[in-house]
Enzyme design. Structure first.
Site, PDB file in Angstrom:
ATOM      1  N   HIS A  60       0.764  -1.217  -0.006  1.00  0.00           N
ATOM      2  CA  HIS A  60       0.096   0.057  -0.121  1.00  0.00           C
ATOM      3  C   HIS A  60       0.751   1.286  -0.050  1.00  0.00           C
ATOM      4  O   HIS A  60       0.356   2.345   0.332  1.00  0.00           O
ATOM      5  CB  HIS A  60      -1.145  -0.037   1.156  1.00  0.00           C
ATOM      6  N   CYS A 105       3.473  13.766  -7.057  1.00  0.00           N
ATOM      7  CA  CYS A 105       2.589  14.696  -7.541  1.00  0.00           C
ATOM      8  C   CYS A 105       1.622  13.872  -8.736  1.00  0.00           C
ATOM      9  O   CYS A 105       1.904  13.259  -9.289  1.00  0.00           O
ATOM     10  CB  CYS A 105       3.324  15.771  -8.630  1.00  0.00           C
ATOM     11  N   CYS A 129       2.387  15.221 -12.548  1.00  0.00           N
ATOM     12  CA  CYS A 129       3.596  15.097 -13.299  1.00  0.00           C
ATOM     13  C   CYS A 129       4.193  13.679 -12.691  1.00  0.00           C
ATOM     14  O   CYS A 129       5.286  13.527 -13.347  1.00  0.00           O
ATOM     15  CB  CYS A 129       4.404  16.351 -13.093  1.00  0.00           C
ATOM     16  N   CYS A 186       3.176  21.126  -6.126  1.00  0.00           N
ATOM     17  CA  CYS A 186       4.006  20.575  -6.427  1.00  0.00           C
ATOM     18  C   CYS A 186       5.014  21.664  -7.168  1.00  0.00           C
ATOM     19  O   CYS A 186       4.470  22.408  -7.850  1.00  0.00           O
ATOM     20  CB  CYS A 186       3.741  19.465  -7.609  1.00  0.00           C
ATOM     21  N   CYS A 229       5.258  21.512 -11.136  1.00  0.00           N
ATOM     22  CA  CYS A 229       4.205  21.798 -12.011  1.00  0.00           C
ATOM     23  C   CYS A 229       2.916  22.348 -11.462  1.00  0.00           C
ATOM     24  O   CYS A 229       2.074  22.635 -12.114  1.00  0.00           O
ATOM     25  CB  CYS A 229       3.823  20.297 -12.848  1.00  0.00           C
ATOM     26  N   GLY A 270      -6.592 -12.443  17.628  1.00  0.00           N
ATOM     27  CA  GLY A 270      -7.973 -12.182  17.324  1.00  0.00           C
ATOM     28  C   GLY A 270      -8.355 -13.058  15.903  1.00  0.00           C
ATOM     29  O   GLY A 270      -7.291 -13.492  15.251  1.00  0.00           O
TER      30      GLY A 270
END
Length: 292
Positions: free
Chosen positions: A141, A149, A152, A200, A203, A268
């Site tokens: 993940h 960004c 870009c 960013c 850009c 658990g």
């Protein structure tokens, strides 16, 4: 053993009994029989480093609060959602980024060095396996320590972004109450209102942590890569995960299809309990160091 240096922080670890000697023996046999172990870890391996998880009974975020993590679509669509996310993340970052690996992370790193662990897949975004020195690893993940960004694709370190936040918000102060699993904290709308978020630098696009938010999917490329590592393995160990999230669960289903022995170490119930070869109800940091 180098893994005994750290004393665990048990604030967010659910109550459980100490490891049963019979269980220790069973896991020892499982690990001894394995030549190319595929390991998948979840939030339950990091709770002993002081990072809360979402689902643990009594101590997880869902048990303690009605807060829910940011959704991908909301983050992309709404400037105010991004402002809220980044303000909370800015306040929580110094503490979150300072968490250190615990005994369980160090044991898995040692297994890799010994050639026992073939590949490690973590569902966590806390960089603790990296800090421990694991290298044969996929962050399923992503990782909160990187930012990119959306326009870009330029990547920067999260620590670099922290400096940009500080420069943009010299007078902004907020007292946080409560810490969430992914490093953000709880703030009121009023506290968040004046917080400035940088764009960013290349850009002017939207900056997002390099993590898969809820409602987003893991790239097909990464999924295929992990399936290849699993295909090279001869057994699977799940450590500290209830496997409720499909992005991780699919690999357990694939392991079952390949008839690989599966051991589950989690406090658990988990989604694998009905087909795992072995289910152990202990703390990762307490049981794993006992395996030789």
């Amino acid at each position: 053993h180098s893994a005994s240096r750290t004393s665990p922080n048990l604030t967010f670890v659910p109550a459980c009994l100490p490891p049963d000697p019979v269980e220790v023996e069973e896991l020892q046999r499982f690990i001894s029989n394995s030549k190319r172990l595929f390991v998948m870890t979840g939030a339950g391996i990091s709770t002993e480093s002081g990072i809360p998880d979402y689902r643990s009974e009594g101590v997880g975020l869902y048990a303690r609060t009605d807060r829910r993590p940011v959704q991908h679509a909301e983050f992309v669509r709404s400037a105010s959602a991004r402002q809220r996310y980044w303000a909370r993340n800015f306040v929580g970052w110094p503490q979150f980024s300072s968490h250190q690996p615990n005994t369980a992370h160090l044991v898995l790193r040692d297994w890799e060095k010994l050639g026992k662990l073939h590949w490690l897949v973590t569902q966590n975004v806390d960089a603790l396996h990296t800090k421990a020195g694991s290298q044969r690893m996929t962050e399923l993940h992503g990782c909160t320590h990187r930012v990119f960004c959306l326009a870009c694709g330029d990547q920067i370190l999260r620590s670099e972004l922290q400096e940009q936040f500080e420069a943009l918000n010299p007078a902004w102060k907020a007292e946080a109450f409560g810490v969430a699993p992914d490093g953000d904290v709880f703030l009121t709308d009023e506290q968040v209102r004046d917080f400035q978020v940088p764009a960013c630098r290349k850009c002017g696009g939207i900056l997002k942590p390099d993590v898969t938010f809820f409602g987003d999917t893991v790239s097909q490329e990464k999924v295929s890569f992990v399936h290849q590592r699993l295909a090279e393995s001869d057994s699977m160990l799940v450590a500290g995960s209830s496997m409720q999230v499909y992005s991780g669960y699919r690999f357990a289903l694939a392991a079952r299809e390949k008839k690989l022995p599966i051991a589950v170490l989690n406090i658990g119930p988990t989604r694998l309990d009905h087909f795992a070869s072995l289910k152990l109800n202990s703390r990762c940091g307490e049981l794993l160091p006992l395996i030789v």
